[in-house]
Every structure is written in C-alpha cells, then in structure tokens.
Write an enzyme that holds these catalytic residues in place. Structure first.
Site, short mmCIF file in Angstrom:
data_model
loop_
_atom_site.label_atom_id
_atom_site.label_comp_id
_atom_site.label_asym_id
_atom_site.label_seq_id
_atom_site.Cartn_x
_atom_site.Cartn_y
_atom_site.Cartn_z
N GLU A 66 0.87 -1.17 0.00
CA GLU A 66 0.00 0.00 0.00
C GLU A 66 0.91 1.23 0.00
O GLU A 66 1.80 1.35 0.84
CB GLU A 66 -0.89 0.02 1.25
CG GLU A 66 -1.93 -1.10 1.27
CD GLU A 66 -2.74 -1.10 2.54
OE1 GLU A 66 -2.52 -0.22 3.40
OE2 GLU A 66 -3.60 -1.98 2.70
N ASP A 97 -5.85 9.05 10.16
CA ASP A 97 -4.52 8.58 10.50
C ASP A 97 -4.01 9.20 11.79
O ASP A 97 -4.32 10.35 12.12
CB ASP A 97 -3.54 8.89 9.36
CG ASP A 97 -3.87 8.10 8.11
OD1 ASP A 97 -3.90 6.86 8.22
OD2 ASP A 97 -4.09 8.70 7.05
N TYR A 107 -10.45 -4.85 3.60
CA TYR A 107 -9.53 -4.38 4.62
C TYR A 107 -10.32 -4.22 5.91
O TYR A 107 -11.17 -3.35 6.04
CB TYR A 107 -8.93 -3.04 4.18
CG TYR A 107 -7.79 -2.50 5.02
CD1 TYR A 107 -7.80 -2.58 6.41
CD2 TYR A 107 -6.71 -1.87 4.42
CE1 TYR A 107 -6.76 -2.08 7.18
CE2 TYR A 107 -5.66 -1.35 5.17
CZ TYR A 107 -5.69 -1.47 6.55
OH TYR A 107 -4.67 -0.96 7.30
#
Length: 278
Positions: A49, A60, A175
């Site tokens: 990734e 994040d 994911y």
C-alpha cells in the site's frame, strides 16, 4: 485476474497469509522513498500500500500524519507518486501496488486523468477512506471499469446490516480495521479479530486482510493465523522516522535497516500458520 487477485489466489494455494506493507510516497523524500519501495518485495512484502500524501489525513494517527507532512515538504505530488509506481514497475511486474489515501488529491487531479495515469503507471487498486459506498459513482465504479480493484474498509462498528453495502463493489480484498480510532493508536486483540474475520467471511468470498495497530512480528503472526493478510503501516513509518538524520534525509544504511525491520514482520506473517499447525 488482476495482480492483486492473483497474489491472494497464489497465497491461498500456498496456505499462508499475505504480508501487506504501507509506506507514504515521498517520505522522507522521493529517492529514499523509492529505494524503500523497491526493496519491499525482497524484504517479504506480498502487497504494497502506497500512501498518497495529503494535508489533512483525518483517519490517521500522528505517525502517518507526520509522514505525509514530510513528503509534502519534500515536494511530493500525485504525479510524482504515480511516477514512483512506474519506476517500481521497471523492475517488478508482479507485486501488487494499492494507492491508499483520501479523495481530495484525486478530485483535484480529475478522476478520469487520475485513473488513466494510475493504470498506465501500473497501479492495481485503490483504498480511499473518505468515500462511502453511497458515493460509488464518484470514483469506485469508474475505477472498476478502468480495471482497478477498489478495496473497501470494514470496522468493528460495521454491523451485518451495513456489510452488504460495504461489500457491494469491493474487489481484491476486504480491509478490516481491527480497532476503533486512528491508525497506530492501539493494538488489535487476536481473539476479537478472528471472530470478526469469520463474520465478514459469512458475507463475502473475498480475502480479508487486517490492519491498524500491528507493530511487532508476534502481533503480525497472531493476526495472520486467522486472517488472509496482515497489514502493517504505522510501525514501518515510525521506523522511517527513526532513521532520519538532522538534514531530514535517511542516515547511511537507513534503507537497509528499515527493510530489515520489514523482513522481521514478514517472517512473523509467513510463519504464522506453520507454527499454529505444530
């Protein structure tokens, strides 16, 4: 069959999980980042990734936020990120690369232009964390028509009622975000992850890779015993940061030490099921 689909298919035949790595494109600078990228497959990465730097990466944690800031400060752009993929493909036509990030840089470039450039460079898939299924016509559907896998995220709060919408246009793999919160903020509990993976597999035949919070080979191995892949991002990005000199560039031997760290994680993932069978 895309590179991504072939890789997971091959790994299933081999009876082992995928080791999925994340780095931010251009962190700490273009050439050092490219050197790390090129070294990841030999260090054991099955899927890569590649983060698209963005000024406001809301999902994040500090590690990846700072990596984006470093990359942008060093002049990284979307075109340079795509060129990194093209340069990687000159020596590796097998390892899948998934671009991961946010919609804003893609929108700014223009969806059609971006997809044309991404496929030409050798990108295999996209993870765009801030586009929900209700916005599939914006990017997901055009990406699929262009031959790219569009990977969707499922979380601990994605219940059985929501899962079908999440999975509707997902391809390549699912994911699973193993914790609630931002990247790098906690570590996953293997028992909870195993149950969640099985629940998701009740809705799809796609591989399920698990990420967020995996920091050590032991944690990676625990996840890989039950999931089809283990994703490590923040721990690798933190290792990049630890190798920075005062000039903002990697210290001598920094790339090799970063890849050694990756290799240890890969050994944990790749040996997980063999150890469980003993």
């Amino acid at each position: 069959m895309t590179r991504l689909e072939k890789r997971f298919d091959d790994l299933k035949t081999q009876g082992r999980a995928a080791f999925v790595t994340f780095i931010t494109a251009g962190d700490p600078n273009l050439e050092d980042s490219l050197a790390i990228l090129k070294g990841l497959p030999e260090a054991g990465a099955d899927v890569i990734e590649l983060g698209m730097p963005f000024t406001d990466p809301m999902a994040d944690g500090p590690a990846i936020q700072h990596s984006s800031q470093r990359a942008l400060a060093a002049g990284q752009t979307m075109l340079k990120t795509l060129d990194m993929v093209r340069r990687f493909r000159e020596g590796d036509d097998a390892t899948p690369i998934v671009l991961m990030g946010y919609y804003n840089p893609i929108y700014h470039m223009g969806v059609e232009k971006f997809l044309d450039a991404a496929t030409a460079a050798g990108v295999d898939g996209l993870i765009v964390v801030d586009l929900p299924p209700e916005e599939d016509d914006e990017l997901c559907v055009p990406a699929m028509k262009a031959g790219l896998n569009f990977i969707r995220l499922a979380t601990p709060t994605t219940d059985d009622k929501r899962l079908p919408a999440v999975l509707a246009n997902t391809s390549g793999f699912v994911y699973y975000v193993s914790i609630t919160g931002i990247t790098g903020s906690a570590s996953p509990q293997a028992r909870n992850v195993a149950a969640s993976v099985q629940r998701i597999k009740g809705h799809t035949k796609l591989p399920v890779a698990v990420g967020f919070g995996i920091k050590t080979p032991e944690q990676a191995a625990e996840i890989a015993r039950d999931a089809d892949g283990a994703v490590v991002g923040s721990a690798i990005v933190e290792t990049v940061k630890a190798e920075l000199g005062e000039d903002g560039k990697l210290k001598d031997g920094g790339v090799a030490r970063i890849l050694d760290f990756v290799r240890g994680l890969a050994d944990g993932v790749h040996g997980a099921r063999a150890q469980a069978a003993e």
